[in-house]
Enzyme design. Structure first.
Site, PDB file in Angstrom:
ATOM      1  N   ARG A 166      -2.168   2.951  -0.741  1.00  0.00           N
ATOM      2  CA  ARG A 166      -1.929   4.245  -1.364  1.00  0.00           C
ATOM      3  C   ARG A 166      -1.516   3.969  -2.806  1.00  0.00           C
ATOM      4  O   ARG A 166      -0.962   2.921  -3.127  1.00  0.00           O
ATOM      5  CB  ARG A 166      -0.807   5.002  -0.641  1.00  0.00           C
ATOM      6  CG  ARG A 166      -1.081   5.303   0.826  1.00  0.00           C
ATOM      7  CD  ARG A 166       0.108   6.005   1.457  1.00  0.00           C
ATOM      8  NE  ARG A 166      -0.154   6.350   2.857  1.00  0.00           N
ATOM      9  CZ  ARG A 166       0.147   5.582   3.895  1.00  0.00           C
ATOM     10  NH1 ARG A 166       0.730   4.405   3.690  1.00  0.00           N
ATOM     11  NH2 ARG A 166      -0.118   5.972   5.127  1.00  0.00           N
ATOM     12  N   LYS A 189       4.690   4.809   4.418  1.00  0.00           N
ATOM     13  CA  LYS A 189       5.354   6.046   4.815  1.00  0.00           C
ATOM     14  C   LYS A 189       6.373   5.767   5.917  1.00  0.00           C
ATOM     15  O   LYS A 189       6.129   4.964   6.806  1.00  0.00           O
ATOM     16  CB  LYS A 189       4.324   7.065   5.304  1.00  0.00           C
ATOM     17  CG  LYS A 189       3.459   7.656   4.195  1.00  0.00           C
ATOM     18  CD  LYS A 189       2.577   8.760   4.736  1.00  0.00           C
ATOM     19  CE  LYS A 189       1.771   9.431   3.632  1.00  0.00           C
ATOM     20  NZ  LYS A 189       0.909  10.512   4.159  1.00  0.00           N
ATOM     21  N   HIS A 257      -7.090   8.220  -4.056  1.00  0.00           N
ATOM     22  CA  HIS A 257      -6.972   8.153  -2.591  1.00  0.00           C
ATOM     23  C   HIS A 257      -8.327   7.929  -1.938  1.00  0.00           C
ATOM     24  O   HIS A 257      -8.415   7.363  -0.848  1.00  0.00           O
ATOM     25  CB  HIS A 257      -6.339   9.428  -2.050  1.00  0.00           C
ATOM     26  CG  HIS A 257      -5.683   9.238  -0.714  1.00  0.00           C
ATOM     27  ND1 HIS A 257      -4.604   8.397  -0.521  1.00  0.00           N
ATOM     28  CD2 HIS A 257      -5.963   9.767   0.503  1.00  0.00           C
ATOM     29  CE1 HIS A 257      -4.243   8.423   0.747  1.00  0.00           C
ATOM     30  NE2 HIS A 257      -5.048   9.233   1.394  1.00  0.00           N
ATOM     31  N   ARG A 260      -8.968   4.343  -1.089  1.00  0.00           N
ATOM     32  CA  ARG A 260      -8.373   3.917   0.186  1.00  0.00           C
ATOM     33  C   ARG A 260      -9.279   4.326   1.347  1.00  0.00           C
ATOM     34  O   ARG A 260      -9.507   3.564   2.274  1.00  0.00           O
ATOM     35  CB  ARG A 260      -6.989   4.546   0.318  1.00  0.00           C
ATOM     36  CG  ARG A 260      -6.287   4.333   1.654  1.00  0.00           C
ATOM     37  CD  ARG A 260      -4.872   4.882   1.527  1.00  0.00           C
ATOM     38  NE  ARG A 260      -4.282   5.244   2.808  1.00  0.00           N
ATOM     39  CZ  ARG A 260      -3.620   4.423   3.601  1.00  0.00           C
ATOM     40  NH1 ARG A 260      -3.479   3.150   3.269  1.00  0.00           N
ATOM     41  NH2 ARG A 260      -3.080   4.857   4.723  1.00  0.00           N
ATOM     42  N   HIS A 283      -1.437   3.485   9.549  1.00  0.00           N
ATOM     43  CA  HIS A 283      -1.421   4.763  10.251  1.00  0.00           C
ATOM     44  C   HIS A 283      -0.542   4.651  11.490  1.00  0.00           C
ATOM     45  O   HIS A 283      -0.664   3.708  12.278  1.00  0.00           O
ATOM     46  CB  HIS A 283      -2.840   5.167  10.682  1.00  0.00           C
ATOM     47  CG  HIS A 283      -3.682   5.642   9.553  1.00  0.00           C
ATOM     48  ND1 HIS A 283      -5.065   5.684   9.608  1.00  0.00           N
ATOM     49  CD2 HIS A 283      -3.348   6.105   8.318  1.00  0.00           C
ATOM     50  CE1 HIS A 283      -5.537   6.150   8.469  1.00  0.00           C
ATOM     51  NE2 HIS A 283      -4.520   6.415   7.674  1.00  0.00           N
ATOM     52  N   TYR A 292     -12.347   8.195  10.530  1.00  0.00           N
ATOM     53  CA  TYR A 292     -13.360   7.403   9.839  1.00  0.00           C
ATOM     54  C   TYR A 292     -14.593   7.170  10.709  1.00  0.00           C
ATOM     55  O   TYR A 292     -15.671   6.911  10.177  1.00  0.00           O
ATOM     56  CB  TYR A 292     -12.763   6.069   9.384  1.00  0.00           C
ATOM     57  CG  TYR A 292     -11.710   6.263   8.327  1.00  0.00           C
ATOM     58  CD1 TYR A 292     -12.063   6.582   7.023  1.00  0.00           C
ATOM     59  CD2 TYR A 292     -10.362   6.166   8.643  1.00  0.00           C
ATOM     60  CE1 TYR A 292     -11.096   6.794   6.059  1.00  0.00           C
ATOM     61  CE2 TYR A 292      -9.387   6.374   7.679  1.00  0.00           C
ATOM     62  CZ  TYR A 292      -9.767   6.691   6.396  1.00  0.00           C
ATOM     63  OH  TYR A 292      -8.805   6.918   5.439  1.00  0.00           O
TER      64      TYR A 292
END
Length: 311
Positions: A166, A189, A257, A260, A283, A292
């Site tokens: 990110r 995150k 983004h 990524r 994730h 994806y």
């Protein structure tokens, strides 16, 4: 959601909300932005109930709310213009809070937890093609007349595409990360860490930037600097990519983004394992990474349609 006056929420409910957020921060490692959003969502829900039910109440009723009250709240939020996606997030926060209350107080919150949120179409990632991504990396380095700034911009976008970072993760690197190791430890995150292999192209791009950078890249200071030596503003990377994509004729979705997204999609196209890609991206849920697979299937269908046009 807009902030609602705390006076509409009972002291007991407000205290429970604060305790729940503390629980999320301490045990689940929730990020600050996530906690803010959850707190705003649940506060709005509690304030609505106070109006809807004729006055502020404690927490005992929250685990036994009838579905009619939940539906009235959701209808109210939709009427205020809240998107289906945002309402689904708010309902998730309310369910999480209610489940915590039920577990704490030994109650059964089945009714609330069974409430269904609005359906919405999950936005698919918009990656660049492999040629488009490479063209973007090449073009970004041509946008500035100062060599060190051009090298800096090139190094950042190479990290985004080559390591799937990110933009916030790339710009949080400090001088201690130079020279780049074979594997980077990234804090993403929620404060969760992951290990990301570093490609030679990324290592070389950062090394070139470091050689040209006029500032001392000390271990505790940001690796990527602005023109005056302060931390690099992520908006500058977005702007340089905007200039590059206009030159290349790429769509407006070619953002930092998107690099990524491109990293993940191109790995999957090359036969990468979905679980491994989940780990590389950081994730929390495999379902996020599975988006994806839809992108990859969509691209395959486009190729099929071009190769086998309908008569």
């Amino acid at each position: 959601m807009t902030d609602l006056p705390d006076g509409m929420i009972s002291p007991q409910a407000r205290d429970a909300l604060a305790r729940w957020l503390t629980h999320l921060r301490a045990l689940d490692g929730a990020a600050g932005n996530t906690l803010t959003a959850y707190g705003r969502d649940v506060s709005g829900f509690l304030a609505f109930l106070a109006r809807h039910r004729g006055g502020a109440e404690g927490t005992a009723h929250l685990t036994t709310l009838p579905l009619t009250d939940l539906r009235a709240w959701m209808a109210h939020e939709r009427a205020r213009g809240l998107s289906a996606r945002s309402l689904a997030r708010a309902l998730s926060a309310v369910k999480n809070f209610t489940a915590w209350l039920a577990d704490r107080d030994g109650q059964d919150a089945t009714t609330t937890l069974s409430a269904r949120g609005p359906k919405y179409r999950r936005k698919l990632p918009r990656p660049l093609s492999e040629d488009g991504a490479q063209a973007m990396l090449d073009a970004v380095g041509d946008q500035h007349s100062e060599d060190w700034i051009a090298a800096r911009d090139s190094a950042v976008v190479t990290l985004l595409y080559g390591c799937g970072l990110r933009i916030s993760e790339a710009l949080s690197l400090t001088g201690a990360s130079h020279p780049l190791p074979d594997v980077l430890r990234i804090t993403g995150k929620g404060g969760k860490t992951r290990l990301v292999p570093v490609l030679p192209a990324a290592r070389d791009a950062v090394a070139r930037y470091a050689r040209l950078c006029p500032f001392d890249l000390t271990a505790t200071e940001p690796l990527f600097r602005g023109a005056r030596g302060g931390p690099l503003n992520p908006r500058l990377i977005a702007l340089v990519m905007e200039k590059a994509r206009m030159q290349l004729g790429l769509p407006a979705t070619a953002t930092p983004h998107a690099l990524r997204h491109s990293f993940a999609t191109h790995l999957l196209s090359a036969g990468g394992d979905l679980r491994a890609i989940q780990e590389l991206l950081g994730h929390a849920s495999l379902s996020t990474t599975q988006a994806y697979t839809a992108v990859d299937a969509s691209r395959l269908m486009e190729v099929y349609e071009k190769a086998h046009p309908r008569a």
